[in-house]
Design a protein around this motif. Sequence first.
Motif, PDB file in Angstrom:
ATOM      1  N   LEU A 180      17.726 -43.555  11.049  1.00  0.00           N
ATOM      2  CA  LEU A 180      18.009 -42.453  11.985  1.00  0.00           C
ATOM      3  C   LEU A 180      16.727 -42.047  12.713  1.00  0.00           C
ATOM      4  O   LEU A 180      16.738 -41.815  13.923  1.00  0.00           O
ATOM      5  N   ASP A 181      15.631 -41.973  11.954  1.00  0.00           N
ATOM      6  CA  ASP A 181      14.348 -41.647  12.588  1.00  0.00           C
ATOM      7  C   ASP A 181      13.969 -42.712  13.615  1.00  0.00           C
ATOM      8  O   ASP A 181      13.416 -42.395  14.671  1.00  0.00           O
ATOM      9  N   LEU A 182      14.276 -43.982  13.294  1.00  0.00           N
ATOM     10  CA  LEU A 182      13.949 -45.090  14.197  1.00  0.00           C
ATOM     11  C   LEU A 182      14.566 -44.866  15.590  1.00  0.00           C
ATOM     12  O   LEU A 182      13.946 -45.162  16.604  1.00  0.00           O
ATOM     13  N   LEU A 183      15.779 -44.328  15.630  1.00  0.00           N
ATOM     14  CA  LEU A 183      16.451 -44.081  16.908  1.00  0.00           C
ATOM     15  C   LEU A 183      15.661 -43.119  17.789  1.00  0.00           C
ATOM     16  O   LEU A 183      15.521 -43.335  18.994  1.00  0.00           O
ATOM     17  N   VAL A 184      15.151 -42.051  17.189  1.00  0.00           N
ATOM     18  CA  VAL A 184      14.591 -40.970  18.005  1.00  0.00           C
ATOM     19  C   VAL A 184      13.069 -40.984  18.148  1.00  0.00           C
ATOM     20  O   VAL A 184      12.541 -40.604  19.196  1.00  0.00           O
ATOM     21  N   HIS A 185      12.367 -41.394  17.088  1.00  0.00           N
ATOM     22  CA  HIS A 185      10.902 -41.318  17.141  1.00  0.00           C
ATOM     23  C   HIS A 185      10.341 -42.210  18.244  1.00  0.00           C
ATOM     24  O   HIS A 185      10.882 -43.284  18.527  1.00  0.00           O
ATOM     25  N   ILE A 186       9.236 -41.744  18.858  1.00  0.00           N
ATOM     26  CA  ILE A 186       8.465 -42.654  19.703  1.00  0.00           C
ATOM     27  C   ILE A 186       7.770 -43.603  18.719  1.00  0.00           C
ATOM     28  O   ILE A 186       7.740 -43.301  17.531  1.00  0.00           O
ATOM     29  N   PRO A 187       7.251 -44.752  19.173  1.00  0.00           N
ATOM     30  CA  PRO A 187       6.770 -45.746  18.189  1.00  0.00           C
ATOM     31  C   PRO A 187       5.632 -45.222  17.296  1.00  0.00           C
ATOM     32  O   PRO A 187       4.455 -45.442  17.569  1.00  0.00           O
ATOM     33  N   ASP A 188       6.026 -44.517  16.235  1.00  0.00           N
ATOM     34  CA  ASP A 188       5.036 -44.016  15.278  1.00  0.00           C
ATOM     35  C   ASP A 188       5.430 -44.347  13.832  1.00  0.00           C
ATOM     36  O   ASP A 188       4.730 -43.996  12.892  1.00  0.00           O
ATOM     37  N   LEU A 189       6.576 -45.029  13.659  1.00  0.00           N
ATOM     38  CA  LEU A 189       7.041 -45.350  12.306  1.00  0.00           C
ATOM     39  C   LEU A 189       6.473 -46.701  11.864  1.00  0.00           C
ATOM     40  O   LEU A 189       6.787 -47.732  12.469  1.00  0.00           O
ATOM     41  N   PRO A 190       5.648 -46.707  10.818  1.00  0.00           N
ATOM     42  CA  PRO A 190       5.091 -47.982  10.356  1.00  0.00           C
ATOM     43  C   PRO A 190       6.165 -48.822   9.655  1.00  0.00           C
ATOM     44  O   PRO A 190       7.142 -48.283   9.131  1.00  0.00           O
ATOM     45  N   ILE A 191       5.976 -50.120   9.689  1.00  0.00           N
ATOM     46  CA  ILE A 191       6.860 -51.016   8.936  1.00  0.00           C
ATOM     47  C   ILE A 191       6.345 -51.129   7.508  1.00  0.00           C
ATOM     48  O   ILE A 191       7.092 -51.052   6.544  1.00  0.00           O
ATOM     49  N   PHE A 192       5.033 -51.275   7.411  1.00  0.00           N
ATOM     50  CA  PHE A 192       4.400 -51.495   6.105  1.00  0.00           C
ATOM     51  C   PHE A 192       3.054 -50.768   6.109  1.00  0.00           C
ATOM     52  O   PHE A 192       2.335 -50.841   7.095  1.00  0.00           O
ATOM     53  N   PRO A 193       2.724 -50.053   5.020  1.00  0.00           N
ATOM     54  CA  PRO A 193       1.428 -49.359   4.994  1.00  0.00           C
ATOM     55  C   PRO A 193       0.285 -50.337   5.262  1.00  0.00           C
ATOM     56  O   PRO A 193       0.256 -51.423   4.699  1.00  0.00           O
ATOM     57  N   GLY A 194      -0.615 -49.928   6.136  1.00  0.00           N
ATOM     58  CA  GLY A 194      -1.771 -50.784   6.426  1.00  0.00           C
ATOM     59  C   GLY A 194      -1.570 -51.706   7.614  1.00  0.00           C
ATOM     60  O   GLY A 194      -2.523 -52.205   8.190  1.00  0.00           O
ATOM     61  N   LEU A 195      -0.310 -51.908   7.997  1.00  0.00           N
ATOM     62  CA  LEU A 195      -0.019 -52.784   9.139  1.00  0.00           C
ATOM     63  C   LEU A 195      -0.062 -51.954  10.427  1.00  0.00           C
ATOM     64  O   LEU A 195       0.413 -50.826  10.456  1.00  0.00           O
ATOM     65  N   GLU A 196      -0.617 -52.536  11.486  1.00  0.00           N
ATOM     66  CA  GLU A 196      -0.734 -51.812  12.755  1.00  0.00           C
ATOM     67  C   GLU A 196       0.629 -51.543  13.415  1.00  0.00           C
ATOM     68  O   GLU A 196       0.812 -50.546  14.099  1.00  0.00           O
ATOM     69  N   LEU A 197       1.573 -52.466  13.212  1.00  0.00           N
ATOM     70  CA  LEU A 197       2.852 -52.405  13.905  1.00  0.00           C
ATOM     71  C   LEU A 197       3.609 -51.112  13.612  1.00  0.00           C
ATOM     72  O   LEU A 197       3.870 -50.777  12.467  1.00  0.00           O
ATOM     73  N   LYS A 198       3.938 -50.386  14.681  1.00  0.00           N
ATOM     74  CA  LYS A 198       4.722 -49.161  14.534  1.00  0.00           C
ATOM     75  C   LYS A 198       5.906 -49.218  15.481  1.00  0.00           C
ATOM     76  O   LYS A 198       5.786 -49.727  16.591  1.00  0.00           O
ATOM     77  N   VAL A 199       7.044 -48.693  15.032  1.00  0.00           N
ATOM     78  CA  VAL A 199       8.261 -48.799  15.831  1.00  0.00           C
ATOM     79  C   VAL A 199       8.911 -47.436  16.045  1.00  0.00           C
ATOM     80  O   VAL A 199       8.600 -46.461  15.364  1.00  0.00           O
ATOM     81  N   GLY A 200       9.855 -47.396  16.995  1.00  0.00           N
ATOM     82  CA  GLY A 200      10.578 -46.181  17.313  1.00  0.00           C
ATOM     83  C   GLY A 200      11.241 -46.388  18.660  1.00  0.00           C
ATOM     84  O   GLY A 200      10.591 -46.835  19.604  1.00  0.00           O
TER      85      GLY A 200
END
Length: 214
Positions: A106-126
Amino acid sequence: MFIAHFGVGFAGKKFSKSASLGTYFMAAQWVDLIWPILVLLGIEKVEIEPGISSVTPLDFTYYPFTHSLAGVLIWAILFGTIYYYIKQNSKVSIILGLLVLSHWFLDLLVHIPDLPIFPGLELKVGLGLWNSLVTTLIIEGLVFIVGLYLYLSSTKAKNKTGTFALWGLVVFLGAIYISNLFGPPPPSAEAIGIVGNAQWLIVLWGYWIDRNRE
Ligand SMILES: [Zn+2]
């Protein structure tokens, strides 16, 4: 996201009546219940950046333990496993695990790309629905209403408290949501952490409603 998580919690009751509404709320909102604690401890970080999206002034700069996909997956497994140890109900344990996990999607739908996939990984989604206030209100309102509808279709009040406690909570959640959207930004990360912890009261409110409905 705020009220949609509680909508999903309400929906939990449709799938099994064995657990209390309070437990379903706790699962659906779990990572947002522990996030304020980690913010106060300085382990996770949030900054106040008015205008960063149309919906919230909060910039979630660092929250891998509560809001990375991997982190939420671990919380979901832990939540379900601990419930299973206490109650030996595998169906409810799975529902609760899925509710914990639902939070991230649910957060993935609304957040701007600030949700990490894995701690320590640069990739953030949203997917960034927060860039539109109207779309956010529609999506979040819809999830909340559907969840509430499923709850109403599977429980009924045992007494007057069962009616008033439920509708009181619906009004209360709506009021907090509106004031979060249109009120002034919070003064500090610490204030966010303190107010965030008050969400435990909503969980207790869920237990109170549940005792007065069947
Ligand atoms: Zn969240």
